[in-house]
Design an enzyme around this catalytic site. Structure first.
Site, PDB file in Angstrom:
ATOM      1  CE  LYS A   1       8.588  -2.732 -17.591  1.00 12.18           C
ATOM      2  NZ  LYS A   1       9.667  -3.231 -18.376  1.00 12.18           N
TER       3      LYS A   1
ATOM      4  CE  LYS B   1       4.135  -9.757 -24.393  1.00 13.02           C
ATOM      5  NZ  LYS B   1       3.645 -10.469 -23.188  1.00 13.02           N
TER       6      LYS B   1
ATOM      7  CE  LYS C   1      -1.203   2.476 -22.231  1.00 11.84           C
ATOM      8  NZ  LYS C   1      -2.096   1.316 -22.034  1.00 11.84           N
TER       9      LYS C   1
END
Ligand code: TRP
Length: 339
Positions: A205, A121, A202
């Site tokens: 979103k 991140k 996978k």
């Protein structure tokens, strides 16, 4: 022995939390939320929406508020039942950040700097807030505040859960035995739902190709369109196998939403083509999700009802949180707050 002498049996505590990310997809539902729902009768369940975690990366306040309500409505629509479980927002309960502070003071800095999610991140951002480094400590506090025994999480949270266990043990050693050392529960094998467009990754979103992601609150015609245009594999046989990632994924989905074994489904479709098969998958997914979407739509604009759910969740969570926090403050050596 009269019943009045018996202590009420206390159930073991399950806790899990998720960030208010907006729309849940079929992978979240089949891989996680359904399993949480199944635990509600046998455990005392705390389900938290972690809005304080959500602000560790850049975000928009109005979206955060809307997504928090929307997530609550989706969880309830999926069967998390406010009359059985405690559904709460992290920021409504005093104790998460307080306990995180204390745990942070015994947490080695190096262990936080080595967290793979922190590294990932922080690479994606220009400036990194200290809260992002502290994220796993806050997560440990979420878990330990309720003395959870079982924590259902995705495999991607393994490192964070290890830290929570380490911090529980370290606190117990440094002060005195206080916390349960929580166990992770990684869900049932075989419920890894992949993208319909690139079945090697996978369902997500953040997939750039959103045709590969089925959202719980997608209207039926959108679900149908996405499923009918799912990529399949060479050949025409409907069977699972490593050489058939697309068909395997659809079989997996069909099996999960109909509760039927893959082998039965392979039999049913032997000799039939991909077209029939996809139509059946679409019908089954829609049949399963349509009641969820309808319930969501009834709830999502009923702010008063959602506030009431948040209130009763926060009341119960706060009681448990104060119990732990006062014990921890005493052991830490803080002077008791004058009444
Ligand atoms: N980090 C978790 C995730 O992204 C969310 C989370 C925060 C959590 N606190 C938690 C999960 C406590 C389980 C228990 O999925």
């Amino acid at each position: 022995m009269t019943a009045t002498n018996e202590k009420p049996a206390t159930k073991p505590v399950v806790l899990t939390c998720a960030q208010p990310t907006g729309k849940l997809h079929l992978g979240n539902y089949l891989g996680a939320v359904i399993n949480w729902g199944r635990m509600q009768d046998d455990y005392e369940c705390f389900f938290g929406i972690v809005d304080q975690h959500a602000i560790t990366i850049p975000y928009t306040p109005a979206d955060l508020r809307r997504n928090t309500y929307s997530c609550l409505a989706q969880y309830v629509a999926c069967g998390l039942d406010p009359s059985k479980s405690h559904l709460f927002a992290q920021s409504h309960v005093i104790g998460h950040t307080e306990l995180a502070w204390i745990l942070g003071c015994i947490c080695p800095l190096g262990q936080l700097e080595r967290m793979t999610q922190f590294k990932d991140k922080s690479r994606k951002q220009e400036s990194v807030g200290a809260g992002l480094l502290y994220y796993p400590v806050l997560m440990a506090a979420d878990i330990l505040l309720y003395n959870a025994t079982v924590v259902p999480v995705g495999e991607d949270q393994k490192q964070h859960l290890e830290l929570a266990r380490d911090l529980a043990e370290k606190f117990n050693r440094t002060y005195s035995p206080t916390f349960n050392v929580p166990e992770a529960f990684y869900g049932r094998a075989g419920t890894r739902i992949m993208s319909l467009q690139s079945p090697d990754s996978k369902m997500s979103k953040s997939d750039p190709n959103q045709n590969g992601t089925l959202y719980l609150i997608d209207p039926p015609e959108v679900l149908r369109k996405k499923i009918l245009s799912a990529v399949t594999d060479s050949g025409s046989e409907v069977r699972a196998g490593d050489d058939k990632p697309g068909v395997s994924n659809l079989l997996n989905i069909l099996s999960a939403v109909t509760d039927r074994p893959i082998a039965d489904l392979e039999n049913e479709f032997s000799g039939k083509g991909y077209g029939d098969f996809k139509k059946t998958v679409a019908d089954a997914v829609i049949a399963r999700l349509d009641p969820v979407r309808q319930r969501y739509e009834e709830l999502v604009n009923d702010t008063a009802a959602l506030d009431q759910i948040f209130k009763s969740g926060a009341d119960a969570a706060q009681k448990a949180a104060y119990r732990t926090l006062s014990k921890v403050y005493r052991k830490t050596g803080f002077v008791e707050r004058p009444r």
